[in-house]
Design a protein around this motif. Sequence first.
Motif, PDB file in Angstrom:
ATOM      1  N   ASP A  49       0.878  -0.902   0.131  1.00 11.38           N
ATOM      2  CA  ASP A  49       0.105  -0.149   0.004  1.00 11.38           C
ATOM      3  C   ASP A  49       1.253   1.237  -0.134  1.00 11.38           C
ATOM      4  O   ASP A  49       0.813   2.308   0.377  1.00 11.38           O
ATOM      5  N   ARG A  50       1.835   0.950  -0.452  1.00 12.31           N
ATOM      6  CA  ARG A  50       2.585   2.580  -0.996  1.00 12.31           C
ATOM      7  C   ARG A  50       3.176   2.374  -1.665  1.00 12.31           C
ATOM      8  O   ARG A  50       3.467   1.583  -3.062  1.00 12.31           O
ATOM      9  N   CYS A  51       3.447   3.704  -2.529  1.00  9.15           N
ATOM     10  CA  CYS A  51       4.220   3.840  -4.014  1.00  9.15           C
ATOM     11  C   CYS A  51       5.402   3.858  -3.551  1.00  9.15           C
ATOM     12  O   CYS A  51       5.880   4.646  -3.023  1.00  9.15           O
ATOM     13  N   TYR A  52       6.206   3.531  -4.322  1.00  5.70           N
ATOM     14  CA  TYR A  52       7.695   3.691  -5.011  1.00  5.70           C
ATOM     15  C   TYR A  52       8.525   4.270  -6.585  1.00  5.70           C
ATOM     16  O   TYR A  52       8.126   3.624  -7.479  1.00  5.70           O
ATOM     17  N   CYS A  77       2.453   6.406  -8.896  1.00 10.27           N
ATOM     18  CA  CYS A  77       1.663   5.648  -9.240  1.00 10.27           C
ATOM     19  C   CYS A  77       0.863   5.787 -10.138  1.00 10.27           C
ATOM     20  O   CYS A  77      -0.566   5.442 -10.127  1.00 10.27           O
ATOM     21  N   SER A  99       3.993  -0.228  -7.020  1.00  9.21           N
ATOM     22  CA  SER A  99       3.330  -0.848  -5.235  1.00  9.21           C
ATOM     23  C   SER A  99       3.913  -2.097  -5.528  1.00  9.21           C
ATOM     24  O   SER A  99       3.330  -2.854  -6.509  1.00  9.21           O
TER      25      SER A  99
END
Length: 104
Positions: A49-52, A77, A99
């Motif tokens: 649940d995190r965008c890199y 994302c 993600s």
Amino acid sequence: MKSLGRTLVTVGAAVVLCIAVPSNAQAAEGTFTYISNNQEHTLENPEGDRCYDLGRRVAELYNDTDAEVAVFLGAGCQDEIGTIRAGGSSVQSGIGSVSFTDDE
């Protein structure tokens, strides 16, 4: 005696809420590696649940985690173009972000 009863009810309700609310941001176990501008970068146990944001010019992606990775052309994302299964890899230019998803 009434205040002791209210205190116990309040504490009991707080314990139930802590147990009942699941955590959605489980980390993927393993290493995600990407090659950008001819340099290798890694994410160890990346959070779900995190965008890199990876930057531009990513050429190779190696997903040695236990989670599926959504791949995006844009930063933040945006513009999903596909996924890489756990243990998979991809060679593709211009990837902007990824993600991780939990398969549960």
